[in-house]
Design a protein around this motif. Structure first.
Motif, PDB file in Angstrom:
ATOM      1  N   ARG A   1       0.852  -1.266  -0.064  1.00 40.12           N
ATOM      2  CA  ARG A   1      -0.042   0.068  -0.013  1.00 40.12           C
ATOM      3  C   ARG A   1       0.851   1.255  -0.031  1.00 40.12           C
ATOM      4  N   TYR A   2       1.935   1.327   0.750  1.00 37.24           N
ATOM      5  CA  TYR A   2       2.659   2.460   0.966  1.00 37.24           C
ATOM      6  C   TYR A   2       3.558   2.700  -0.507  1.00 37.24           C
ATOM      7  N   GLU A   3       3.854   1.642  -1.040  1.00 37.59           N
ATOM      8  CA  GLU A   3       4.467   1.763  -2.382  1.00 37.59           C
ATOM      9  C   GLU A   3       3.623   1.644  -3.751  1.00 37.59           C
ATOM     10  N   ALA A   4       2.191   1.667  -3.399  1.00 35.36           N
ATOM     11  CA  ALA A   4       1.399   1.695  -4.644  1.00 35.36           C
ATOM     12  C   ALA A   4       1.765   0.551  -5.522  1.00 35.36           C
ATOM     13  N   LEU A   5       1.805  -0.571  -4.962  1.00 36.78           N
ATOM     14  CA  LEU A   5       2.097  -1.732  -5.835  1.00 36.78           C
ATOM     15  C   LEU A   5       1.015  -3.124  -5.485  1.00 36.78           C
ATOM     16  N   SER A   6       0.786  -3.996  -6.348  1.00 36.56           N
ATOM     17  CA  SER A   6       0.114  -5.025  -6.215  1.00 36.56           C
ATOM     18  C   SER A   6       0.769  -6.253  -5.401  1.00 36.56           C
ATOM     19  N   VAL A   7       0.098  -7.177  -4.878  1.00 35.61           N
ATOM     20  CA  VAL A   7       0.787  -8.211  -4.288  1.00 35.61           C
ATOM     21  C   VAL A   7       0.403  -9.403  -5.150  1.00 35.61           C
ATOM     22  N   VAL A   8       1.132 -10.514  -5.361  1.00 29.87           N
ATOM     23  CA  VAL A   8       1.026 -11.907  -5.965  1.00 29.87           C
ATOM     24  C   VAL A   8       1.693 -12.715  -4.908  1.00 29.87           C
ATOM     25  N   PHE A   9       0.891 -13.732  -4.331  1.00 28.05           N
ATOM     26  CA  PHE A   9       1.417 -14.626  -3.495  1.00 28.05           C
ATOM     27  C   PHE A   9       1.757 -16.109  -4.204  1.00 28.05           C
ATOM     28  N   ALA A  10       2.990 -16.293  -4.413  1.00 27.28           N
ATOM     29  CA  ALA A  10       3.523 -17.381  -4.916  1.00 27.28           C
ATOM     30  C   ALA A  10       3.956 -18.354  -4.044  1.00 27.28           C
ATOM     31  N   HIS A  11       3.523 -19.669  -4.447  1.00 27.32           N
ATOM     32  CA  HIS A  11       4.006 -21.084  -3.644  1.00 27.32           C
ATOM     33  C   HIS A  11       4.241 -22.212  -4.503  1.00 27.32           C
ATOM     34  N   SER A  12       4.824 -23.131  -3.846  1.00 28.21           N
ATOM     35  CA  SER A  12       5.409 -24.301  -4.761  1.00 28.21           C
ATOM     36  C   SER A  12       4.499 -25.360  -4.584  1.00 28.21           C
ATOM     37  N   HIS A  13       4.641 -26.269  -5.709  1.00 32.70           N
ATOM     38  CA  HIS A  13       4.073 -27.568  -5.380  1.00 32.70           C
ATOM     39  C   HIS A  13       5.137 -28.567  -5.801  1.00 32.70           C
ATOM     40  N   PRO A  14       5.878 -29.002  -4.618  1.00 36.63           N
ATOM     41  CA  PRO A  14       6.838 -30.090  -4.917  1.00 36.63           C
ATOM     42  C   PRO A  14       6.710 -31.239  -5.500  1.00 36.63           C
ATOM     43  N   GLU A  15       5.566 -31.707  -5.358  1.00 38.55           N
ATOM     44  CA  GLU A  15       5.202 -33.057  -6.171  1.00 38.55           C
ATOM     45  C   GLU A  15       4.904 -32.799  -7.663  1.00 38.55           C
ATOM     46  N   GLY A  16       5.053 -31.522  -8.136  1.00 35.93           N
ATOM     47  CA  GLY A  16       5.137 -31.641  -9.782  1.00 35.93           C
ATOM     48  C   GLY A  16       3.816 -31.493 -10.087  1.00 35.93           C
ATOM     49  N   VAL A  17       2.753 -30.966  -9.448  1.00 34.05           N
ATOM     50  CA  VAL A  17       1.325 -30.883 -10.175  1.00 34.05           C
ATOM     51  C   VAL A  17       1.059 -29.413 -10.314  1.00 34.05           C
ATOM     52  N   ALA A  18       1.045 -28.881 -11.427  1.00 32.71           N
ATOM     53  CA  ALA A  18       0.996 -27.599 -11.739  1.00 32.71           C
ATOM     54  C   ALA A  18      -0.487 -27.053 -11.910  1.00 32.71           C
ATOM     55  N   GLU A  19      -1.144 -27.200 -10.940  1.00 33.58           N
ATOM     56  CA  GLU A  19      -2.625 -27.152 -10.926  1.00 33.58           C
ATOM     57  C   GLU A  19      -2.827 -26.398  -9.428  1.00 33.58           C
ATOM     58  N   PHE A  20      -4.031 -25.609  -9.313  1.00 34.67           N
ATOM     59  CA  PHE A  20      -4.393 -24.901  -7.975  1.00 34.67           C
ATOM     60  C   PHE A  20      -5.255 -26.192  -7.444  1.00 34.67           C
ATOM     61  N   SER A  21      -4.818 -26.529  -6.306  1.00 32.84           N
ATOM     62  CA  SER A  21      -5.501 -27.514  -5.437  1.00 32.84           C
ATOM     63  C   SER A  21      -7.033 -27.163  -4.840  1.00 32.84           C
ATOM     64  N   GLU A  22      -7.627 -27.809  -4.119  1.00 37.91           N
ATOM     65  CA  GLU A  22      -8.923 -27.293  -3.410  1.00 37.91           C
ATOM     66  C   GLU A  22      -8.426 -26.759  -2.048  1.00 37.91           C
ATOM     67  N   GLN A  23      -7.168 -26.903  -1.492  1.00 41.06           N
ATOM     68  CA  GLN A  23      -6.655 -26.434  -0.676  1.00 41.06           C
ATOM     69  C   GLN A  23      -6.174 -24.772  -1.024  1.00 41.06           C
ATOM     70  N   ASP A  24      -5.525 -24.737  -2.002  1.00 43.84           N
ATOM     71  CA  ASP A  24      -5.532 -23.516  -2.685  1.00 43.84           C
ATOM     72  C   ASP A  24      -6.510 -22.401  -2.725  1.00 43.84           C
ATOM     73  N   ASP A  25      -7.601 -23.100  -3.277  1.00 49.28           N
ATOM     74  CA  ASP A  25      -8.955 -22.382  -3.446  1.00 49.28           C
ATOM     75  C   ASP A  25      -9.355 -22.009  -1.922  1.00 49.28           C
ATOM     76  N   ARG A  26      -9.279 -22.639  -0.971  1.00 50.20           N
ATOM     77  CA  ARG A  26      -9.719 -22.386   0.324  1.00 50.20           C
ATOM     78  C   ARG A  26      -8.800 -21.330   0.839  1.00 50.20           C
ATOM     79  N   GLU A  27      -7.559 -21.399   0.509  1.00 56.59           N
ATOM     80  CA  GLU A  27      -6.616 -20.227   1.256  1.00 56.59           C
ATOM     81  C   GLU A  27      -6.920 -18.882   0.646  1.00 56.59           C
ATOM     82  N   GLU A  28      -7.076 -19.021  -0.912  1.00 60.61           N
ATOM     83  CA  GLU A  28      -7.039 -17.717  -1.459  1.00 60.61           C
ATOM     84  C   GLU A  28      -8.645 -17.073  -1.043  1.00 60.61           C
ATOM     85  N   ALA A  29      -9.458 -17.892  -0.902  1.00 60.71           N
ATOM     86  CA  ALA A  29     -10.740 -17.403  -0.369  1.00 60.71           C
ATOM     87  C   ALA A  29     -10.714 -16.481   0.742  1.00 60.71           C
ATOM     88  N   ARG A  30      -9.358 -16.864   1.565  1.00 62.50           N
ATOM     89  CA  ARG A  30      -9.293 -15.747   2.881  1.00 62.50           C
ATOM     90  C   ARG A  30      -8.272 -14.870   2.593  1.00 62.50           C
TER      91      ARG A  30
END
Length: 455
Positions: A81-110
């Protein structure tokens, strides 16, 4: 429907991967602070900085999930907010599945309502990374899929949601050279060409015949009969027509799937300059220094690779003394045209004068003549245009080899000689100011003063 992009530098992607995959077998995360570019056609986030998450701010790190302490989220939101910038939350899937999971959906909803409340009026997003793939979402404010994640550096790399698009058979010979993935990447690219004259028209034609998906042509000049010796697609009957109209008509007649739109205005007008933001790559094919200075700022603030072209013919009494072509690649981390002495503040000042003021200063000895037409020969302008398109192909494919990492190509055409270089930015130059890298949209646009348009 608007296209969506997340763009970052290659070095930022390397830093991000180091943070996300620092512990094998468990998920990792980091925040990206981003500038944004929002137009009628596109929504783009441009990475400005990678913000790591400290070990103590992880409440949980497991193979299929992680939890981050609230103070870490609050800190990054406050900074954004101070720098007038957007935020992207990035995380890894170490098992190699390049899809958003149901857990990701729940976390993003918050997470996303929190970011939208703490940093309002901005586009925010999320990324999931595996060892070989990246996928993203943007919130505009509703959730939309990211069409493409692009990393720029010695190479231009791209990740899209998995899909197999058919390739037209007339690109078969090209696919045999570079493979189907490069052909699909060319189809996705949106490329701007600034200038539709001796270098811009062959650049545009070659990009069209390569299969680039979208071309945007910028030029406010009208065609004169004296241009016919070097402007592709033109004829003597085109006298007085806008150059971009001639180019579009010619490219459309080729019949490939390239979408061509035109901006019949010079980019030293704000509306035209803003239209470059949607491009993934820009070719600068102008012989003026003010537009080149604008392209320097565009490359830094939007992380858009710019290939700037120049041709200089030294001819005396009808005899050629030398012919030089130049292709300079502009992007954050590379020396700009000011550093290299290709453009100067004094020439830009003179170009920006009104015609009456310029005549007065020339008469009084305060400015040199700028309007003397320079020699131009189609073989030399086309050779330089081809060298620029080859630079793009190298950034996409690496066909010139891994050791070829130069940011400028110099062609001594009269000597059949080619040289490359890569120099450091000059101390104190604008291109060294990392605080501007990836800032995206600001007011005034590009932090420049723009002329008022008059009829």
């Amino acid at each position: 429907m608007k296209i969506t992009r997340i763009v970052m530098l290659e070095v930022q992607l390397e830093e991000l991967r180091q943070k996300l995959f620092d512990r094998p077998g468990v998920e990792g995360a980091a925040f990206l602070l981003c500038g944004q570019s929002v137009s009628e056609d596109a929504v783009k986030l441009i990475v400005h900085a990678v913000v790591p998450i400290a070990d103590e701010d992880y409440l949980r790190r497991e193979p299929y999930g992680l939890t981050i302490a609230s103070p870490a989220l609050t800190r990054v939101a406050k900074l954004a907010r101070y720098e007038a910038l957007s935020v992207v939350f990035a995380h890894s899937h170490p098992e190699g599945v390049a899809e958003f999971s149901e857990q990701d959906d729940r976390e993003e909803a918050r997470l996303l309502p929190f970011l939208q409340a703490r940093v309002p009026g901005r586009v925010h997003g999320t990324l999931v990374l595996t060892e070989h793939h990246i996928q993203g979402r943007l919130y505009t404010p509703d959730q939309v899929r990211v069409d493409e994640v692009i990393a720029i550096g010695d190479r231009i790399r791209s990740w899209t949601p998995a899909s197999i698009e058919a390739i037209e058979p007339f690109f078969d010979r090209q696919v045999r050279a570079f493979g189907p993935d490069i052909q699909r990447l060319l189809r996705r690219l949106r490329i701007g060409v600034v200038g539709a004259g001796g270098t811009g028209s062959p650049v545009a034609e070659q990009l069209c015949r390569l299969g680039v998906g979208h071309l945007r042509l910028f030029d406010g000049d009208r065609f004169a009969k004296t241009n016919v010796n070097r402007v592709y697609g033109s004829s003597l009957q085109d006298d007085g027509r806008l150059k971009v109209e001639i180019a579009k008509e010619h490219l459309d007649r080729i019949g490939l799937a390239t979408a061509v739109d035109t901006v019949p205005q010079h980019i030293f007008y704000e509306a035209a300059a803003r239209a470059m933001r949607d491009c993934d790559v820009v070719f600068g094919c102008t012989d003026k220094e003010l537009p080149r200075a604008i392209l320097v700022q565009l490359a830094m603030r939007y992380c858009i690779p710019v290939f700037d072209l120049g041709v200089l013919i030294d001819s005396r009494n009808g005899c050629i003394a030398s012919v030089h072509g130049r292709v300079t690649t502009l992007m954050p981390g590379e020396a700009c045209l000011f550093c290299r002495g290709r453009i100067t503040a004094e020439t830009i000042r003179i170009e920006a004068l009104s015609e009456d003021d310029r005549v007065r200063q020339v008469r009084d000895g305060y400015a040199p003549e700028l309007d003397e037409p320079a020699p131009a020969v189609i073989a030399f302008t086309t050779a330089t245009a081809s060298a620029a398109v080859m630079e793009l192909l190298h950034r996409l494919t690496g066909f010139m080899g891994s050791e070829r990492s130069s940011s400028e190509v110099l062609l001594a055409l009269d000597q059949t000689r080619l040289r490359t270089n890569r120099i450091k930015s000059r101390d104190g130059c604008i291109c060294e100011d990392r605080s501007s890298w990836g800032r995206g949209d600001v007011e005034p646009f590009l932090e420049m003063v723009w002329p008022t348009e008059t009829k």
